[in-house]
Design a protein around this motif. Structure first.
Motif, mmCIF file in Angstrom:
data_model
loop_
_atom_site.group_PDB
_atom_site.id
_atom_site.type_symbol
_atom_site.label_atom_id
_atom_site.label_comp_id
_atom_site.label_asym_id
_atom_site.label_seq_id
_atom_site.Cartn_x
_atom_site.Cartn_y
_atom_site.Cartn_z
ATOM 1 N N GLY A 53 -22.687 -51.921 33.285
ATOM 2 C CA GLY A 53 -22.782 -51.207 32.022
ATOM 3 C C GLY A 53 -22.124 -49.840 32.067
ATOM 4 O O GLY A 53 -21.628 -49.349 31.052
ATOM 5 N N GLY A 54 -22.069 -49.275 33.256
ATOM 6 C CA GLY A 54 -21.434 -47.973 33.423
ATOM 7 C C GLY A 54 -19.946 -48.039 33.662
ATOM 8 O O GLY A 54 -19.292 -47.005 33.787
ATOM 9 N N GLY A 55 -19.419 -49.256 33.764
ATOM 10 C CA GLY A 55 -17.973 -49.423 33.905
ATOM 11 C C GLY A 55 -17.477 -49.670 35.313
ATOM 12 O O GLY A 55 -16.262 -49.751 35.532
ATOM 13 N N THR A 56 -18.372 -49.811 36.270
ATOM 14 C CA THR A 56 -17.937 -50.115 37.639
ATOM 15 C C THR A 56 -17.461 -51.564 37.704
ATOM 16 O O THR A 56 -18.173 -52.467 37.281
ATOM 17 N N THR A 57 -16.268 -51.751 38.245
ATOM 18 C CA THR A 57 -15.678 -53.080 38.279
ATOM 19 C C THR A 57 -15.592 -53.634 39.698
ATOM 20 O O THR A 57 -15.578 -52.888 40.681
ATOM 21 N N ASN A 58 -15.498 -54.939 39.755
ATOM 22 C CA ASN A 58 -15.413 -55.646 41.032
ATOM 23 C C ASN A 58 -14.498 -56.837 40.802
ATOM 24 O O ASN A 58 -14.637 -57.541 39.795
ATOM 25 N N TYR A 59 -13.548 -57.058 41.717
ATOM 26 C CA TYR A 59 -12.587 -58.144 41.576
ATOM 27 C C TYR A 59 -12.509 -58.999 42.831
ATOM 28 O O TYR A 59 -12.636 -58.492 43.947
ATOM 29 N N ALA A 60 -12.258 -60.270 42.632
ATOM 30 C CA ALA A 60 -11.925 -61.127 43.754
ATOM 31 C C ALA A 60 -10.525 -60.779 44.237
ATOM 32 O O ALA A 60 -9.663 -60.362 43.448
ATOM 33 N N ASP A 61 -10.302 -60.960 45.536
ATOM 34 C CA ASP A 61 -8.996 -60.627 46.101
ATOM 35 C C ASP A 61 -7.870 -61.403 45.422
ATOM 36 O O ASP A 61 -6.752 -60.897 45.281
ATOM 37 N N SER A 62 -8.164 -62.617 45.006
ATOM 38 C CA SER A 62 -7.126 -63.482 44.444
ATOM 39 C C SER A 62 -6.591 -62.992 43.098
ATOM 40 O O SER A 62 -5.503 -63.411 42.680
ATOM 41 N N VAL A 63 -7.337 -62.111 42.424
ATOM 42 C CA VAL A 63 -6.896 -61.661 41.096
ATOM 43 C C VAL A 63 -6.691 -60.154 41.018
ATOM 44 O O VAL A 63 -6.178 -59.652 40.010
ATOM 45 N N ARG A 64 -7.083 -59.460 42.063
ATOM 46 C CA ARG A 64 -6.978 -57.991 42.018
ATOM 47 C C ARG A 64 -5.517 -57.584 41.829
ATOM 48 O O ARG A 64 -4.623 -58.080 42.492
ATOM 49 N N GLY A 65 -5.297 -56.666 40.895
ATOM 50 C CA GLY A 65 -3.952 -56.212 40.582
ATOM 51 C C GLY A 65 -3.278 -57.000 39.480
ATOM 52 O O GLY A 65 -2.263 -56.561 38.921
ATOM 53 N N ARG A 66 -3.815 -58.168 39.157
ATOM 54 C CA ARG A 66 -3.249 -58.994 38.084
ATOM 55 C C ARG A 66 -4.177 -59.093 36.883
ATOM 56 O O ARG A 66 -3.727 -59.168 35.738
ATOM 57 N N PHE A 67 -5.475 -59.113 37.142
ATOM 58 C CA PHE A 67 -6.471 -59.242 36.080
ATOM 59 C C PHE A 67 -7.193 -57.908 35.895
ATOM 60 O O PHE A 67 -7.423 -57.175 36.862
ATOM 61 N N THR A 68 -7.582 -57.633 34.647
ATOM 62 C CA THR A 68 -8.350 -56.430 34.346
ATOM 63 C C THR A 68 -9.537 -56.803 33.468
ATOM 64 O O THR A 68 -9.367 -57.418 32.412
ATOM 65 N N ILE A 69 -10.719 -56.419 33.925
ATOM 66 C CA ILE A 69 -11.928 -56.668 33.152
ATOM 67 C C ILE A 69 -12.331 -55.386 32.435
ATOM 68 O O ILE A 69 -12.181 -54.285 32.968
ATOM 69 N N SER A 70 -12.829 -55.538 31.220
ATOM 70 C CA SER A 70 -13.316 -54.391 30.452
ATOM 71 C C SER A 70 -14.453 -54.868 29.557
ATOM 72 O O SER A 70 -14.641 -56.079 29.378
ATOM 73 N N ARG A 71 -15.197 -53.933 29.018
ATOM 74 C CA ARG A 71 -16.294 -54.315 28.127
ATOM 75 C C ARG A 71 -16.494 -53.266 27.053
ATOM 76 O O ARG A 71 -16.180 -52.090 27.246
ATOM 77 N N ASP A 72 -17.022 -53.732 25.943
ATOM 78 C CA ASP A 72 -17.394 -52.873 24.830
ATOM 79 C C ASP A 72 -18.904 -53.016 24.682
ATOM 80 O O ASP A 72 -19.386 -54.030 24.153
ATOM 81 N N ASN A 73 -19.647 -52.027 25.160
ATOM 82 C CA ASN A 73 -21.101 -52.136 25.155
ATOM 83 C C ASN A 73 -21.655 -52.190 23.728
ATOM 84 O O ASN A 73 -22.663 -52.861 23.486
ATOM 85 N N ALA A 74 -21.017 -51.505 22.820
ATOM 86 C CA ALA A 74 -21.500 -51.500 21.439
ATOM 87 C C ALA A 74 -21.396 -52.888 20.804
ATOM 88 O O ALA A 74 -22.196 -53.230 19.937
ATOM 89 N N LYS A 75 -20.425 -53.666 21.269
ATOM 90 C CA LYS A 75 -20.222 -55.010 20.727
ATOM 91 C C LYS A 75 -20.750 -56.090 21.653
ATOM 92 O O LYS A 75 -20.620 -57.279 21.345
ATOM 93 N N ASN A 76 -21.316 -55.691 22.784
ATOM 94 C CA ASN A 76 -21.802 -56.671 23.782
ATOM 95 C C ASN A 76 -20.722 -57.697 24.101
ATOM 96 O O ASN A 76 -20.980 -58.911 24.144
ATOM 97 N N THR A 77 -19.539 -57.199 24.327
ATOM 98 C CA THR A 77 -18.375 -58.060 24.551
ATOM 99 C C THR A 77 -17.669 -57.653 25.830
ATOM 100 O O THR A 77 -17.542 -56.462 26.131
ATOM 101 N N VAL A 78 -17.230 -58.655 26.574
ATOM 102 C CA VAL A 78 -16.458 -58.426 27.784
ATOM 103 C C VAL A 78 -15.115 -59.122 27.631
ATOM 104 O O VAL A 78 -15.030 -60.183 27.002
ATOM 105 N N TYR A 79 -14.097 -58.496 28.199
ATOM 106 C CA TYR A 79 -12.734 -59.016 28.101
ATOM 107 C C TYR A 79 -12.157 -59.239 29.492
ATOM 108 O O TYR A 79 -12.563 -58.582 30.450
ATOM 109 N N LEU A 80 -11.200 -60.135 29.567
ATOM 110 C CA LEU A 80 -10.457 -60.324 30.810
ATOM 111 C C LEU A 80 -8.987 -60.442 30.446
ATOM 112 O O LEU A 80 -8.568 -61.443 29.847
ATOM 113 N N GLN A 81 -8.225 -59.421 30.792
ATOM 114 C CA GLN A 81 -6.779 -59.446 30.605
ATOM 115 C C GLN A 81 -6.157 -60.040 31.853
ATOM 116 O O GLN A 81 -6.340 -59.510 32.945
#
Length: 121
Positions: A53-81
């Motif tokens: 909820g505070g924005g700390t992210t964690n990635y698997a090695d296989s996607v780090r640098g290619r995928f980006t996770i983000s979230r909008d707490n007001a909308k209870n929505t998470v994204y994966l670019q």
């Protein structure tokens, strides 16, 4: 009752990009961690990225640098670019939410139904 609904999957060529979205519905007070897992045919489901909820992210090695996770707490929505997609990224992608607080109850874990991502070579 809480539901997670994913969207944004589809077919893309190798090197291309997709953006997944996952919206949580219901009377939600807070969500601790939201994340994305994937399961390829014949393989176990694996965590690829999560975000607190505070924005700390964690990635698997296989996607780090290619995928980006983000979230909008007001909308209870998470994204994966997802950029620079590879054929080995082909899988069903599942949204996950942990410690989902609703009035009078906290759900330890909620899963979406999944969205298929296919990367062609």
């Amino acid at each position: 009752q809480v539901q997670l609904v994913e969207s944004g999957g589809g077919l893309v060529q190798a090197g291309g990009s997709l953006r997944l979205s996952c919206a949580a519905s219901g009377t939600i007070l807070s969500i601790n961690v939201m994340g994305w897992y994937r399961q390829a045919p014949g393989k176990q489901r694996e965590l690829i990225a999560d975000i607190s909820g505070g924005g700390t992210t964690n990635y698997a090695d296989s996607v780090r640098g290619r995928f980006t996770i983000s979230r909008d707490n007001a909308k209870n929505t998470v994204y994966l670019q997802m950029n620079s997609l590879k054929p080995e990224d082909t899988a069903v992608y599942y949204c996950n939410a942990k410690a989902v607080r609703i009035p009078l109850y906290t759900a330890s874990e909620v899963w979406g139904r999944g969205t298929l991502v296919t990367v062609s070579s």
